[in-house]
Design an enzyme around this catalytic site. Structure first.
Site, mmCIF file in Angstrom:
data_model
loop_
_atom_site.group_PDB
_atom_site.id
_atom_site.type_symbol
_atom_site.label_atom_id
_atom_site.label_comp_id
_atom_site.label_asym_id
_atom_site.label_seq_id
_atom_site.Cartn_x
_atom_site.Cartn_y
_atom_site.Cartn_z
ATOM 1 N N GLU A 1 -28.447 53.372 -1.590
ATOM 2 C CA GLU A 1 -29.265 53.011 -0.431
ATOM 3 C C GLU A 1 -28.840 51.694 0.215
ATOM 4 O O GLU A 1 -29.672 50.863 0.554
ATOM 5 C CB GLU A 1 -30.753 52.981 -0.834
ATOM 6 C CG GLU A 1 -31.194 54.306 -1.447
ATOM 7 C CD GLU A 1 -32.666 54.321 -1.909
ATOM 8 O OE1 GLU A 1 -33.315 53.266 -1.846
ATOM 9 O OE2 GLU A 1 -33.133 55.396 -2.318
ATOM 10 N N ASN B 1 -24.604 56.570 -2.806
ATOM 11 C CA ASN B 1 -25.728 57.503 -2.828
ATOM 12 C C ASN B 1 -26.818 57.036 -1.857
ATOM 13 O O ASN B 1 -27.140 55.847 -1.827
ATOM 14 C CB ASN B 1 -26.288 57.513 -4.264
ATOM 15 C CG ASN B 1 -27.317 58.593 -4.524
ATOM 16 O OD1 ASN B 1 -27.060 59.772 -4.284
ATOM 17 N ND2 ASN B 1 -28.485 58.207 -5.032
ATOM 18 N N HIS C 1 -34.498 64.077 -0.784
ATOM 19 C CA HIS C 1 -35.954 64.042 -0.970
ATOM 20 C C HIS C 1 -36.547 64.574 0.324
ATOM 21 O O HIS C 1 -36.558 63.874 1.340
ATOM 22 C CB HIS C 1 -36.441 62.610 -1.223
ATOM 23 C CG HIS C 1 -35.959 62.051 -2.529
ATOM 24 N ND1 HIS C 1 -36.453 62.500 -3.735
ATOM 25 C CD2 HIS C 1 -35.035 61.114 -2.823
ATOM 26 C CE1 HIS C 1 -35.853 61.845 -4.718
ATOM 27 N NE2 HIS C 1 -34.991 60.992 -4.191
ATOM 28 N N GLU D 1 -30.730 64.156 -5.738
ATOM 29 C CA GLU D 1 -32.114 63.836 -6.124
ATOM 30 C C GLU D 1 -33.108 64.787 -5.469
ATOM 31 O O GLU D 1 -34.199 64.370 -5.052
ATOM 32 C CB GLU D 1 -32.472 62.398 -5.715
ATOM 33 C CG GLU D 1 -31.489 61.340 -6.194
ATOM 34 C CD GLU D 1 -31.962 59.909 -5.983
ATOM 35 O OE1 GLU D 1 -33.132 59.697 -5.601
ATOM 36 O OE2 GLU D 1 -31.141 59.004 -6.214
ATOM 37 N N ASP E 1 -36.005 66.993 -4.240
ATOM 38 C CA ASP E 1 -37.362 67.498 -4.479
ATOM 39 C C ASP E 1 -37.944 67.873 -3.126
ATOM 40 O O ASP E 1 -37.468 67.406 -2.084
ATOM 41 C CB ASP E 1 -38.264 66.553 -5.288
ATOM 42 C CG ASP E 1 -38.269 65.106 -4.839
ATOM 43 O OD1 ASP E 1 -37.973 64.827 -3.658
ATOM 44 O OD2 ASP E 1 -38.599 64.239 -5.669
HETATM 45 C C1 XIL Z 1 -37.732 56.449 -8.409
HETATM 46 C C2 XIL Z 1 -38.243 56.904 -9.762
HETATM 47 O O1 XIL Z 1 -38.334 58.309 -9.749
HETATM 48 C C3 XIL Z 1 -39.598 56.297 -10.041
HETATM 49 O O2 XIL Z 1 -40.020 56.597 -11.359
HETATM 50 C C4 XIL Z 1 -39.563 54.788 -9.844
HETATM 51 O O3 XIL Z 1 -40.849 54.245 -9.987
HETATM 52 C C5 XIL Z 1 -39.002 54.450 -8.473
HETATM 53 O O4 XIL Z 1 -37.737 55.054 -8.301
HETATM 54 N N1 XIL Z 1 -34.310 57.131 -4.659
HETATM 55 C C6 XIL Z 1 -33.628 56.775 -5.804
HETATM 56 C C7 XIL Z 1 -34.317 56.819 -7.118
HETATM 57 O O5 XIL Z 1 -32.416 56.519 -5.747
HETATM 58 O O6 XIL Z 1 -33.843 55.842 -8.000
HETATM 59 C C8 XIL Z 1 -35.808 56.690 -6.970
HETATM 60 O O7 XIL Z 1 -36.394 56.903 -8.246
HETATM 61 C C9 XIL Z 1 -36.326 57.684 -5.954
HETATM 62 C C10 XIL Z 1 -35.710 57.436 -4.597
#
Ligand code: XIL
Length: 334
Positions: free
Chosen positions: A143, A184, A220, A250, A252
């Site tokens: 990020e 990423n 996400h 990642e 979801d």
């Molecule tokens: C999130 C975790 O899932 C949580 O448990 C934590 O509190 C915060 O981070 N992008 C990312 C991940 O790259 O590392 C993040 O993970 C979600 C968003």
């Protein structure tokens, strides 16, 4: 013969995701949290049965793994890496340089440029070095850009300067020359100003000879907020043309705040999972498809959004959802 065909389709109907993924030469992964891995038998069973890649959800982040200037805590990361080894799974290391989940000693520190660069170099060498040979992929920078595609202002860019990006990749490469190193990010999966910014940035890193091997597309998303599959494919194609791999890192799919019954929404969710895996299957250099957890019981989304949700492949009771069946179907399509 009819019997044999019957036996084969019976096998395919019950083959776990990781077997189907292997047949398509892809990795299928999930983010893994330390406490359910230690406490829940069902969690361990499904993880080992269905996936051949794991990403530590939090255990390798700077704060958890390096809580004090002279203090490392490898317990969570070690447990995940050793579980992966036992079950023949690969590991995506996540993440070396990020602006979140930093320890106080970094956030509140008053370091000079050279001091902070030395700290980051030592951190990367120590963490990557510890897992050399056991972590195949690393999210080196997470990020690093804003939604309008510019360099995000963080402690790293402010104190070290924009060159922290190239330095981080170089240090990770020194610590494990065989690891594949990723940038990423989120919201840059399809075609937009952010993915343009990511593209320009990784292209200039490649031009400068920086050891970067892939781009992670977090994914996400939600029922009413997801990129068009053709745009994601086009974005992956332009990254591939630079010589980079891509991975869905990642995924979801939130179902909250969308119309329809729960059953309808879970069906739509399944379609989005299906289409996203299908495009990774269609992209020759998309090497892995990873979901951010695998059971709704342990998703980060309710904490993050302050709303109940069901964003993953298995429900709270570890039963497979339509999304799970949709991934199986995508793997079985030609
Ligand atoms: C999130 C975790 O899932 C949580 O448990 C934590 O509190 C915060 O981070 N992008 C990312 C991940 O790259 O590392 C993040 O993970 C979600 C968003």
């Amino acid at each position: 013969m009819a019997e044999m065909i019957g036996a084969e389709s019976h096998l395919a109907a019950h083959a776990p995701l990781r077997d189907l993924a292997r047949g398509r030469n892809k990795l299928i992964g999930a983010a893994v949290a330390v406490s359910p891995l230690a406490d829940e038998e069902r969690y361990r069973e499904i993880l080992a049965r269905e996936f051949n890649l794991v990403t530590p959800e939090n255990a390798m982040k700077f704060g958890p793994i390096h809580p004090g200037p002279e203090e490392y805590d490898f317990s969570g990361a070690d447990a995940i890496v050793s579980f992966a080894k036992t079950h023949g799974m690969m590991v995506r290391g996540h993440t070396l340089v990020w602006h979140n989940q930093l320890p106080d000693w970094i956030t509140n520190g008053t370091y000079s440029r050279d001091q902070l660069a030395a700290i980051l170099r030592e951190h990367i060498h120590t963490v990557v070095g510890r897992y050399r040979g056991n972590v195949r992929f690393w999210d080196v920078v997470n990020e690093g850009l804003t939604d309008d595609g510019r360099l995000r202002e963080t402690v790293w860019s402010r104190v070290i300067g924009p060159e922290y990006l190239a330095l981080a990749f170089q240090w990770a490469h020194e610590a494990d020359p065989s690891a594949l190193l990723f940038y990423n990010d989120y919201n840059g999966e399809g075609l937009n100003v952010k993915s343009d910014g990511i593209y320009q940035m990784v292209r200039s890193l490649r031009d400068d000879g920086v050891p970067i091997h892939g781009v992670g597309l977090q994914m996400h998303v939600g029922l009413r907020n997801h990129p068009r599959p053709c745009d994601v494919l086009a974005n992956q194609e332009r990254l591939t043309a630079l010589g980079l791999e891509t991975q869905i890192t990642e995924m979801d799919v939130q179902i909250q705040k969308a119309p329809g019954s729960i059953a309808e929404r879970l069906k739509e969710q399944a379609r989005i999972y299906h289409d996203t895996l299908a495009l990774c299957l269609a992209a020759p250099r998309c090497t892995a498809f990873v979901t951010w957890g695998f059971t709704d019981r342990h998703s980060w989304i309710p904490h993050f959004t302050h709303h109940r949700d069901q964003p993953l492949l298995f429900d709270d009771a570890y039963q497979p959802k339509p999304a799970y069946e949709a991934l199986r179907a995508a793997f079985l399509e030609e």
